[in-house]
Scaffold this motif. Structure first.
Motif, PDB file in Angstrom:
ATOM      1  N   VAL A  87       7.702  30.705  -7.194  1.00 14.71           N
ATOM      2  CA  VAL A  87       8.199  29.832  -6.132  1.00 14.71           C
ATOM      3  C   VAL A  87       9.719  29.753  -6.086  1.00 14.71           C
ATOM      4  N   GLY A  88      10.381  29.799  -7.250  1.00  8.84           N
ATOM      5  CA  GLY A  88      11.824  29.561  -7.303  1.00  8.84           C
ATOM      6  C   GLY A  88      12.634  30.470  -6.405  1.00  8.84           C
ATOM      7  N   SER A  89      12.430  31.799  -6.510  1.00  6.57           N
ATOM      8  CA  SER A  89      13.216  32.741  -5.721  1.00  6.57           C
ATOM      9  C   SER A  89      12.956  32.561  -4.228  1.00  6.57           C
ATOM     10  N   TYR A  90      11.712  32.199  -3.880  1.00  6.90           N
ATOM     11  CA  TYR A  90      11.396  31.989  -2.469  1.00  6.90           C
ATOM     12  C   TYR A  90      12.181  30.794  -1.914  1.00  6.90           C
ATOM     13  N   GLU A 123      -2.478  26.263  -4.512  1.00  7.49           N
ATOM     14  CA  GLU A 123      -2.724  24.890  -4.064  1.00  7.49           C
ATOM     15  C   GLU A 123      -1.489  24.018  -4.215  1.00  7.49           C
ATOM     16  N   LYS A 124      -0.579  24.393  -5.134  1.00  5.44           N
ATOM     17  CA  LYS A 124       0.678  23.656  -5.281  1.00  5.44           C
ATOM     18  C   LYS A 124       1.830  24.389  -4.603  1.00  5.44           C
ATOM     19  N   ALA A 125       1.776  25.715  -4.580  1.00  5.08           N
ATOM     20  CA  ALA A 125       2.881  26.489  -4.022  1.00  5.08           C
ATOM     21  C   ALA A 125       3.092  26.187  -2.541  1.00  5.08           C
ATOM     22  N   ILE A 126       2.002  26.120  -1.771  1.00  3.23           N
ATOM     23  CA  ILE A 126       2.143  25.872  -0.331  1.00  3.23           C
ATOM     24  C   ILE A 126       2.731  24.485  -0.050  1.00  3.23           C
ATOM     25  N   VAL A 199       3.227  14.982  -0.460  1.00  2.00           N
ATOM     26  CA  VAL A 199       3.566  14.304  -1.714  1.00  2.00           C
ATOM     27  C   VAL A 199       2.315  13.714  -2.355  1.00  2.00           C
ATOM     28  N   ARG A 200       1.467  13.112  -1.543  1.00  2.00           N
ATOM     29  CA  ARG A 200       0.209  12.577  -2.077  1.00  2.00           C
ATOM     30  C   ARG A 200      -0.689  13.707  -2.579  1.00  2.00           C
ATOM     31  N   GLN A 201      -0.698  14.816  -1.849  1.00  2.43           N
ATOM     32  CA  GLN A 201      -1.520  15.954  -2.261  1.00  2.43           C
ATOM     33  C   GLN A 201      -1.081  16.492  -3.623  1.00  2.43           C
ATOM     34  N   LEU A 202       0.224  16.489  -3.885  1.00  3.03           N
ATOM     35  CA  LEU A 202       0.757  16.984  -5.157  1.00  3.03           C
ATOM     36  C   LEU A 202       0.689  15.945  -6.266  1.00  3.03           C
ATOM     37  N   PHE A 220       6.644  16.385  -9.583  1.00  2.00           N
ATOM     38  CA  PHE A 220       5.192  16.528  -9.550  1.00  2.00           C
ATOM     39  C   PHE A 220       4.694  17.204 -10.822  1.00  2.00           C
ATOM     40  N   PRO A 221       3.430  16.939 -11.209  1.00  2.00           N
ATOM     41  CA  PRO A 221       2.861  17.559 -12.409  1.00  2.00           C
ATOM     42  C   PRO A 221       2.542  19.032 -12.188  1.00  2.00           C
ATOM     43  N   VAL A 222       2.688  19.822 -13.250  1.00  2.00           N
ATOM     44  CA  VAL A 222       2.427  21.256 -13.182  1.00  2.00           C
ATOM     45  C   VAL A 222       1.498  21.634 -14.335  1.00  2.00           C
TER      46      VAL A 222
END
Length: 227
Positions: A87-90, A123-126, A199-202, A220-222
């Motif tokens: 995700v970072g580079s994107y 599910e978290k990236a999007i 935000v709620r989804q994450l 957010f948690p990872v």
């Protein structure tokens, strides 16, 4: 020898089945990406039929959201892992792209990106990408409408919170910022509503620093396996 031969045939069959499923999933991601890009083209075509700045702005924002989702599926079908993406580079590329589109090549916006490589499940990236897209657009359109000032994007890992690893996304600009009484959760625009939904989804925490200068942070948690 018969037992070994039978076991080898079963292993080969299982291997072929896994490969076939992987190819099918890649093809699905490829088609989803193509369909989303077609939708972006349709939105752009429809936008060409109006000169209303408010309608044009709505089309541009929707195009950016759909494009962010298309990029995820593009990464997935070209990746060895079909469920996680870096995700970072994107995010850094997204910030540069949005500044170029909305501020122009001759803009006076000073963009600073401080992002760390991080692999997240789709599910978290999007949601993370969509939140970043909304926050950056908000800064460019409302925080720095004159096309000059400082814009900073930060994405990094955080220390564990009760044993749970976390990550943080932050967008800051040098504009006037939010008034002290501003409640981000009560924003009526589609952008604010979308951010609150994501935000709620994450299961994230959103913090807004009052002006001068706007600063919005989403932590957010990872899961360990997705880092």
């Amino acid at each position: 020898m018969q037992d070994i031969t039978r076991r080898k045939e079963q292993e080969d069959q299982l291997h072929r089945s896994v490969e076939e499923k992987s190819l099918l999933v890649r093809e699905i991601h490829h088609r989803v990406k193509n369909n989303l890009q077609m939708l972006v083209s349709l939105l752009s075509l429809q936008a060409s039929y109006t000169r209303d700045p408010h309608i044009l702005s709505a089309f541009e924002e929707t195009e950016a959201r759909v494009r962010a989702m298309a990029h995820v599926h593009e990464q997935l079908y070209t990746s060895d892992d079909l469920s996680t993406v870096e995700v970072g580079s994107y995010l850094a590329a997204l910030a540069r792209e949005l500044v170029s589109i909305h501020a122009g090549a001759s803009s006076g916006i000073e963009l600073e990106t401080d992002v760390r490589p991080m692999t997240l499940h789709i599910e978290k990236a999007i949601p993370v990408r969509l939140i970043a897209n909304e926050l950056l657009l908000n800064s460019l359109k409302h925080g720095l409408p004159s096309g000059s000032g400082q814009l900073k994007l930060t994405f990094r890992s955080l220390p564990r919170d009760n044993g749970v690893p976390r990550a943080e996304l932050c967008v800051e600009d040098s504009g006037p910022g939010f008034p002290p009484e501003f409640d981000f959760t009560q924003g009526s625009s589609m952008g604010y509503q979308l951010i609150n939904l994501l935000v709620r989804q994450l299961r994230a925490r959103l913090e807004v620093r009052p002006g001068p200068g706007a600063s919005i942070t989403v932590g957010f948690p990872v899961p360990d396996k997705a880092r």
